[in-house]
Design a protein around this motif. Structure first.
Motif, PDB file in Angstrom:
ATOM      1  N   ASN A 155      -2.558  -0.008  -5.449  1.00 33.77           N
ATOM      2  CA  ASN A 155      -1.794   0.171  -4.228  1.00 33.77           C
ATOM      3  C   ASN A 155      -0.316  -0.120  -4.505  1.00 33.77           C
ATOM      4  O   ASN A 155       0.027  -1.217  -4.928  1.00 33.77           O
ATOM      5  CB  ASN A 155      -2.321  -0.745  -3.118  1.00 33.77           C
TER       6      ASN A 155
ATOM      7  N   SER B 130       0.842  -1.201   0.000  1.00 31.21           N
ATOM      8  CA  SER B 130       0.000   0.000   0.000  1.00 31.21           C
ATOM      9  C   SER B 130       0.873   1.246   0.000  1.00 31.21           C
ATOM     10  O   SER B 130       1.962   1.248   0.580  1.00 31.21           O
ATOM     11  CB  SER B 130      -0.922   0.020   1.224  1.00 31.21           C
TER      12      SER B 130
ATOM     13  N   TYR C 164      -4.288  -5.796   3.911  1.00 34.12           N
ATOM     14  CA  TYR C 164      -3.951  -4.577   4.659  1.00 34.12           C
ATOM     15  C   TYR C 164      -4.581  -4.580   6.056  1.00 34.12           C
ATOM     16  O   TYR C 164      -3.899  -4.356   7.058  1.00 34.12           O
ATOM     17  CB  TYR C 164      -4.431  -3.351   3.868  1.00 34.12           C
TER      18      TYR C 164
ATOM     19  N   VAL D  81      -5.576  -0.082  -0.944  1.00 35.81           N
ATOM     20  CA  VAL D  81      -4.988  -1.190  -0.191  1.00 35.81           C
ATOM     21  C   VAL D  81      -5.254  -2.501  -0.920  1.00 35.81           C
ATOM     22  O   VAL D  81      -5.973  -2.546  -1.930  1.00 35.81           O
ATOM     23  CB  VAL D  81      -5.571  -1.247   1.235  1.00 35.81           C
TER      24      VAL D  81
END
Length: 896
Positions: free
Chosen positions: A718, A595, A631, A627
């Motif tokens: 991401n 990310s 995540y 993300v």
């Protein structure tokens, strides 16, 4: 025969007022005869001028006594001999002063220590304050440069900032002829730049217009300031950066490669390094022409800091009002275009916006935008606090001098009595004592400057500054320091000088010194003042420490322990996910996620408006996080409703997860799952919708200064960091393995990493520095206050010597005598506590208002401050109290 000519009445009046009465008649007659003579020879003007000069010349300080062996004048009893300030007398005063200071080693050492610490503190804080107030003043047109800032209130939150869209500067230049120049700055920190085999991550890279050098004063060493940034893909380097890439070679004309795409930028100039006292930093300036005209608008794509250069002495408030009217027109059109509402409807919902101008020299200390600034700013509150500390510490040091001087007056009383009997005038004694105090202040200044030189590196480390003592070498500053020390000596020594010189010889030589209740009250008041400051600083220090501990230990909504953040993974390109998968295979790794958003500080896209499909007129300013499906579990975040992203659901590419604050702001507290947000609109007018699949528990993605704002998580797009949850005690081995794997992909960027908890701690470095500064100066204040209390204890013990002897003869114990001498000081401390508590509470309450999440100021903080002050005071007083209590009563009764 004509009557003698008289001098002007005002000149004669001046003579009467200034000359001593005992010789006035003789001098008056002589000068009148001379005036008549001068009047006849040279006229009225010359006569009056000469008369005035002679009036001054016969004043006592300018009269030189004639040496004669034949004529001596008998002095009548009660008459005064006027002192002449000859060099011999000055040397005599100095000699006596040095002898007295040398003889009274303890009091001299205490006074010098107190004044030296006070003066050193003042000098250190003066250097700090001068640096803070000097920000951006190196620009020749500093008072004519202003920045355009936006204030926006949306859904009850202030979400403005110093950034606007790309076309605001051009519109302002075209609309208002009084604007001489405009320029824009776009921050592009974190770009990788290479030359040959050399590559660096540039944290201070700015894109700007070619007019940048017309607005700001940045001297060129090579190249032409008018043409340096007019073309796309051109670049200006600072001299330090030029040496970093090219050594001693001429950098102009050479090409640097930007990013993983290796975009070429040609160097067109070299400028001097930006001064440290600037609100922006740069090592490279790239041309904004590189971006072309991709984006238009005032509030669309807000990435540009816009600056204006105005004419001299122009009232910028007039322009501010004009700009506000233009902004309403432009922003109103954009609201209609992007949110389908008019400006009137926008304001009817309780939202609002406005434009204001920030003077360049006020940005560093007064800007309210914090983390959105080009570089971390200062705080005018801290400047005021430190200035107050410096003033109060110097006052406390002066109070110490007064207390200790009067406390040791008994020792010098006989000296004063004998001097008066031998003919010394009161003025002579006062001058003697003032010279001693000035000498002491000058010694303290020299020691204080030595302390400054030794402590400056530590002070720089504490404040994050690079202060030097070069400012003190300036002749005007040096003269000011000397004059300040003399003034401190005069102020601190004036009361003791007048007090000691007022002793009556008869009473002094009999050993009877009457101090009077008023004098004791003054000294007591001074001690109360000292401990008022001391207790206030203790309360401030304890409160700041509690707030700092609270911010460090507060639950932030995710697990920040044992999380490794690997930087710049976007440089791996297609191998980023491959690298993540290899990391996940390690037994020392629980899970890893990719990310660009790390939940500390700002996200890549800030303050983006989101609207719900069912209520498109209501926009909510939100942070966007891009993300992957790992995540949330990697960071230990909690889902309170719905589910996480999953690779099993192809539709999740058009799904979002909200935080609780975003759900509330959109009016979806109860049933957010399945609701839709409006996304982008394509060229055909078709809109994209994102379906809510989950709600994550609120977590702090900024400092605790700010409230948790709305946040929307998207799946995909991401890149930038890999966050790894680790569980190992063999960290060096793991890091070496990760570095080896990184280098196997041969990226342009070196392997770099940090830990999430360390990054979190960095957010509160400013608060930590303030707490350390308060602790340091609180300790020094307590130390200096104890010196003053020691002086008063000495005075009290000497004044009550006979009383103590009588009490001991009558059977008083040592503990009762100590209690007798200590209780008065306890009263003073309690009075100081009562006075300091409400003031300290108000001050710290104002400071805590800067934090959205904060501690409360509990009653026990004031009790702790009082107990600390009482304990310190008792330890200080106990030395003199016990010493007096243990003194042989026979000696005590013989003291008079």
């Amino acid at each position: 025969m004509r009557s003698p000519v008289k001098p002007p009445r005002w000149a004669h009046w001046l003579l009467i007022k200034l000359h001593p009465a005992n010789t006035l008649e003789e001098v008056e007659g002589d000068l009148e005869e001379l005036y008549t003579y001068w009047y006849d020879r040279s006229g009225k003007t010359q006569a009056t001028l000469r008369y005035l000069l002679n009036v001054v010349s016969v004043l006592p300080p300018f009269v030189r006594r004639r040496k004669t062996n034949e004529h001596q004048y008998y002095q009548q009893p009660g008459s005064r001999i006027t002192s002449s300030l000859t060099s011999i007398m000055i040397r005599n005063y100095l000699k006596i002063a040095f002898r007295n200071l040398k003889r009274q080693k303890v009091s001299t050492s205490i006074n010098i220590a107190g004044l030296a610490i006070g003066l050193a503190t003042c000098v250190l804080i003066m250097l700090y304050v001068q640096d803070e107030l000097s920000y951006d003043r190196y620009n020749e047109n500093a008072d004519r440069i202003f920045r355009v800032a936006l204030k926006v209130r949306l859904n009850g939150d202030n979400v403005g900032g110093p950034i606007l869209g790309a076309s605001a500067a051009q519109d302002l230049q075209q609309e208002f002829p009084e604007i001489l120049k405009t320029t824009r700055i776009r921050n592009q920190a974190g770009e990788f730049v290479s030359y040959g085999t050399t590559s660096f991550k540039e944290e201070h890279l700015l894109y700007t217009d070619s007019t940048f050098f017309d607005v700001f004063t940045i001297p060129f060493l090579e190249g032409n300031s008018k043409q340096a940034l007019t073309e796309p893909n051109t670049l200006v380097l600072t001299e330090a950066t030029a040496r970093k890439y090219f050594g001693n070679q001429d950098p102009v004309g050479k090409v640097l490669l930007f990013g993983r795409e290796k975009t070429p930028y040609r160097v067109t100039g070299v400028v001097r390094n930006v001064p440290a006292n600037s609100h922006f930093r740069f090592d490279m300036l790239a041309s904004l022409a590189t971006y072309g005209e991709l984006h238009k608008g005032w509030i669309y794509n807000m990435n540009y800091y816009t600056y204006l250069l105005l004419p001299e002495k122009y009232d910028y408030k007039q322009l501010e009002a004009k700009i506000s009217r233009l902004a309403e027109k432009e922003v109103g059109a954009e609201l209609q275009q992007f949110m389908a509402i008019s400006l009137k409807q926008f304001r009817e919902k309780g939202d609002d916006f406005g434009i204001f101008l920030q003077p360049l020299t006020s940005i560093h200390l007064y800007s309210p935008f914090g983390s959105i600034e080009l570089s971390p700013g200062g705080n005018i509150l801290y400047v005021y606090v430190l200035t107050g500390i410096a003033v109060f510490m110097l006052i406390i040091a002066c109070v110490n001098f007064v207390n200790l001087s009067t406390a040791t007056a008994v020792r010098r009383s006989r000296e004063v009595g004998i001097r008066k009997v031998l003919g010394s005038a009161k003025g002579q004694l006062q001058l003697q004592f003032l010279i001693e105090s000035v000498l002491l202040a000058m010694m303290a200044l020299m020691i204080g400057l030595l302390v400054v030189g030794l402590s400056l590196p530590y002070f720089n480390q504490l404040t994050g500054k690079t202060l030097t003592i070069s400012l003190l070498i300036n002749p005007f500053v040096a003269a000011g320091l000397v004059a300040g020390a003399v003034l401190v000596g005069l102020l601190a020594g004036s009361y003791p000088a007048f007090y000691l010189s007022s002793f009556k010889p008869v009473l002094v030589l009999k050993g009877k010194i009457t101090t009077g209740r008023g004098n004791f009250s003054l000294r007591s008041g001074l001690v109360v003042f000292q401990f008022f400051i001391t207790i206030s600083m203790i309360i401030a220090t304890v409160t700041a420490d509690r707030q700092l501990r609270y911010m460090r230990t507060q639950k932030v909504g995710f697990d920040r322990e044992q999380v490794l953040v690997i930087h710049d993974t976007h440089m791996l390109r297609n191998n980023e996910a491959v690298f993540r998968d290899r990391i996940n295979q390690s037994p020392q790794v629980s899970m890893g996620t990719i990310s660009g958003q790390v939940p500390v500080g700002n996200s890549v896209m800030d303050n983006t408006t989101v609207m719900s499909k069912e209520n498109p007129d209501k926009g909510v300013m939100s942070r966007f996080y891009f993300v992957d499906d790992a995540y949330i579990p990697t960071l230990g975040m909690q889902l309170v409703q719905g589910r996480n992203f999953s690779k099993s659901f192809a539709t999740d590419s058009f799904a979002v997860i909200l935080n609780e604050t975003a759900a509330r702001a959109l009016g979806w507290e109860k049933d957010p799952i399945g609701r839709e947000l409006i996304g982008n609109t394509d060229d055909n007018g078709a809109k994209t919708y994102y379906r809510v699949i989950g709600v994550v528990s609120d977590f702090h993605f900024e400092s605790l200064r700010q409230k948790i704002g709305p946040l929307v998580m998207f799946l995909g797009r991401n890149s930038g960091n890999i966050l790894v949850k680790i569980h190992t005690d063999k960290l060096p081995k793991l890091l070496a393995s990760l570095k080896q794997q990184w280098e196997s992909f041969s990226p342009a960027a070196p392997f770099s990493y940090s830990f999430l908890d360390d990054r979190f701690a960095q957010v509160y470095v400013g608060e930590q520095k303030i707490e350390q500064v308060l602790t340091l100066f609180s300790s020094l204040t307590i130390f200096i206050a104890c010196l003053g209390l020691f002086g008063l204890a000495t005075f009290t013990a000497e004044q009550r010597t006979k009383e103590i002897g009588v009490r001991k003869v009558l059977g008083a114990s040592v503990s009762s005598v100590v209690a007798l001498l200590s209780k008065d000081f306890l009263k003073l401390i309690l009075i100081a506590l009562v006075l300091a508590s409400p003031i300290a509470w108000w001050g710290m309450d104002q400071w805590l208002k800067e934090f959205a999440y904060k501690v409360t100021i509990d009653w026990w903080i004031f009790a702790l401050a009082g107990l600390l002050a009482i304990g310190i005071a008792l330890l200080t007083v106990s030395f003199q109290s016990i010493k007096a209590a243990l003194t042989d009563p026979v000696k005590s009764l013989r003291s008079e």
